[in-house]
Motif scaffolding. Structure first.
Motif, short mmCIF file in Angstrom:
data_model
loop_
_atom_site.label_atom_id
_atom_site.label_comp_id
_atom_site.label_asym_id
_atom_site.label_seq_id
_atom_site.Cartn_x
_atom_site.Cartn_y
_atom_site.Cartn_z
N GLU A 142 0.82 -1.20 0.00
CA GLU A 142 0.00 0.00 0.00
C GLU A 142 0.86 1.26 0.00
N LYS A 182 1.64 5.34 -2.22
CA LYS A 182 1.24 6.52 -1.46
C LYS A 182 2.50 7.18 -0.92
N GLN A 237 -11.26 16.67 -10.30
CA GLN A 237 -10.35 15.63 -10.80
C GLN A 237 -8.96 15.79 -10.19
N ASP A 255 -9.00 14.98 -6.33
CA ASP A 255 -9.13 13.53 -6.12
C ASP A 255 -7.84 12.80 -6.45
N HIS A 256 -7.20 13.21 -7.55
CA HIS A 256 -5.97 12.55 -7.98
C HIS A 256 -4.86 12.70 -6.94
N GLN A 305 -3.95 14.40 2.78
CA GLN A 305 -5.05 14.74 1.89
C GLN A 305 -5.58 16.11 2.28
N ASN A 359 -5.14 13.59 -3.75
CA ASN A 359 -5.52 12.98 -2.47
C ASN A 359 -5.35 11.47 -2.50
N ASP A 360 -5.51 10.87 -3.67
CA ASP A 360 -5.49 9.41 -3.79
C ASP A 360 -4.18 8.82 -3.30
N TYR A 361 -3.09 9.56 -3.42
CA TYR A 361 -1.80 9.03 -2.96
C TYR A 361 -1.17 9.93 -1.88
N ASN A 362 -2.03 10.65 -1.15
CA ASN A 362 -1.55 11.54 -0.07
C ASN A 362 -0.49 12.50 -0.60
#
Length: 445
Positions: free
Chosen positions: A42, A46, A296, A299-300, A52, A302-305
């Motif tokens: 994981e 990230k 977009q 979200d992008h 985020q 934030n998706d990987y901090n």
């Protein structure tokens, strides 16, 4: 006897086969644990120590002004302005509706909130407390550059105007309960106030400037920042940006390190302090709405901090080429360094990220035991006089003037930030050297 032994051996083989099959079906690999309890697979997609952000935390004003009795002023400390803005977000808005430009905006006494970018009302409204059904209003495309809140101490309600600089003939109006008692402490204490003036009111200016620019009347003293930084994991960014990182080819040259596969390239510039990702083959798209670009992009990342410094805020959106910019802020002022070390840029085509530029450094903490140094900057009128006296060095159209920070990072990842004056000509920000000519073109937007 031989047939009996063969039956036993065959039975054992079948049993072993069943046991192995069951073990494969039920096997769960054990991951090495990191300090935060996440498994390695994981964490590889990230950024470590990244965070985020919400819409409220990336959409912030660049200037908060009071207008009272012919005076324009802000608060000396940005932390006070920030605290007041958080209050504003909690004031319940009602009675929304469009207003034509023929209506008078009550600007004699009030608060003006100036944003660095035009923000869709549909997006901005989600950061406010709205006690009204405005679904129909949000169906129309309306962008907001600034908000004006009238202050009338004797009225039961105060008006709030959402204003677009690009559409001066129409704006949106809402109402709030009287808020005078929430701001009187700022209005009545001159010790915490800093005087401003509107550039268009200075008749000595002989070149074009937007009417909406406000500059400080007096000199401004700001702290220099000396911070400890660190690097962002290049391997993790590679895993984030490529669907099959194991197939990515790695090459190096004097221009840095390159990762590429098919039509996508990730370039790590020398010193590993910034990167650029590009996708060359993509479906051409029409202009994307500002609302979609913000969603977009947020979200992008934030998706990987992907927020490695919590001070990043929205700085500009260009809906012509679907580009969005975030800048790092210090003490309420944007970092406008020439090396783009405080700038995150994304360009989108439909749902595809086709270009992504960002620094590969993270800001950690202030260096301990450092002596806090300050820099005293010229007043706004001194800056205008300097530009007028040296107008042959500038374009006849200056789009903006503001205070910002330069940013430099040494080989030990010590980050130096110094306040300075900047002007915007075309799409570039340039640092003003008031002892000589301008220098240091600073990126776009």
């Amino acid at each position: 006897m031989w047939e009996y032994l063969k039956s036993i051996v065959l039975g054992l083989l079948v049993t072993i086969s069943l046991l192995v099959t069951f073990a494969l079906w039920t096997y769960q690999p054990e991951y090495d644990e990191l300090n935060n309890g996440e498994n390695i697979l994981e964490v590889e997609t990230k950024l470590s120590n990244g965070t985020q952000k919400s819409l409220t935390s990336i959409i912030k004003p660049e200037l908060l002004l009071f207008h009272q009795n012919g005076r324009d002023f802000s608060l000396n400390e940005w932390s006070e302005s920030e605290a007041l803005y958080k209050k504003v977000l909690t004031w319940g808005l009602t009675d929304f509706g469009p207003v034509t430009g023929d209506s008078v905006i009550e600007k004699e006494s009030g608060i003006e909130i100036v944003y660095p970018a035009s923000i869709p009302l549909s997006t901005l409204s989600t950061t406010f407390t709205v006690n009204d059904d405005i679904e129909e209003l949000l169906k129309s495309s309306y962008d907001v550059d600034r908000i004006f809140i009238s202050i009338a101490p004797d009225e039961p309600k105060n008006a709030v105007y959402f204003i677009s600089d690009d559409n001066a003939n129409q704006h949106v109006k809402a109402m709030i309960p009287n808020v005078y008692n929430s701001v009187d402490e700022y209005l009545e204490n001159p010790e915490i106030q800093r005087e401003y003036f509107r550039v268009s009111d200075d008749r000595q200016v002989q070149f074009y400037l937007p009417e909406s620019i406000y500059l400080p009347e007096s000199k401004v003293t700001l702290p220099k920042e000396k911070l400890k930084g660190g690097n962002i994991e290049v391997d993790t960014m590679r895993n984030i940006l490529f669907n099959n990182p194991q197939l990515v080819q790695q090459n190096s040259s004097t221009n840095g390190l390159f990762y590429n596969i098919d039509d996508r390239v990730l370039q790590i510039y020398p010193g590993e302090k910034r990167m650029r990702f590009q996708q060359y083959k993509f479906e051409e798209s029409q202009s994307i709405s500002r609302e979609a670009i913000i969603k977009q992009s947020l979200d992008h990342i934030n998706d990987y901090n992907g927020w490695t410094d919590e001070s990043y805020s929205l700085f500009n959106i260009n809906s012509r080429d679907n580009t969005i910019h975030y800048r790092e802020y210090k003490n309420g002022y944007p970092v406008l360094d020439e090396n783009e070390l405080g700038l995150i840029t994304q360009m989108w085509s439909n749902q595809d990220l086709i270009e992504y530029r960002r620094p590969l450094i993270r800001v950690k903490d202030n260096l301990s035991n450092q002596v806090i140094e300050t820099e005293t900057l010229s007043s706004g009128r001194e800056v205008l006089s300097y530009i007028e006296e040296n107008k042959d060095q500038f374009s006849s159209v200056i789009k903006d003037i503001k205070i910002g920070y330069t940013m430099e990072v040494d080989s030990l990842f010590v980050i130096y930030m110094t306040p300075a004056w900047f002007i915007k000509e075309g799409e570039d920000w340039k640092k003003l050297d008031l002892e000589g000519a301008t220098n240091n073109a600073v990126g776009t937007n």
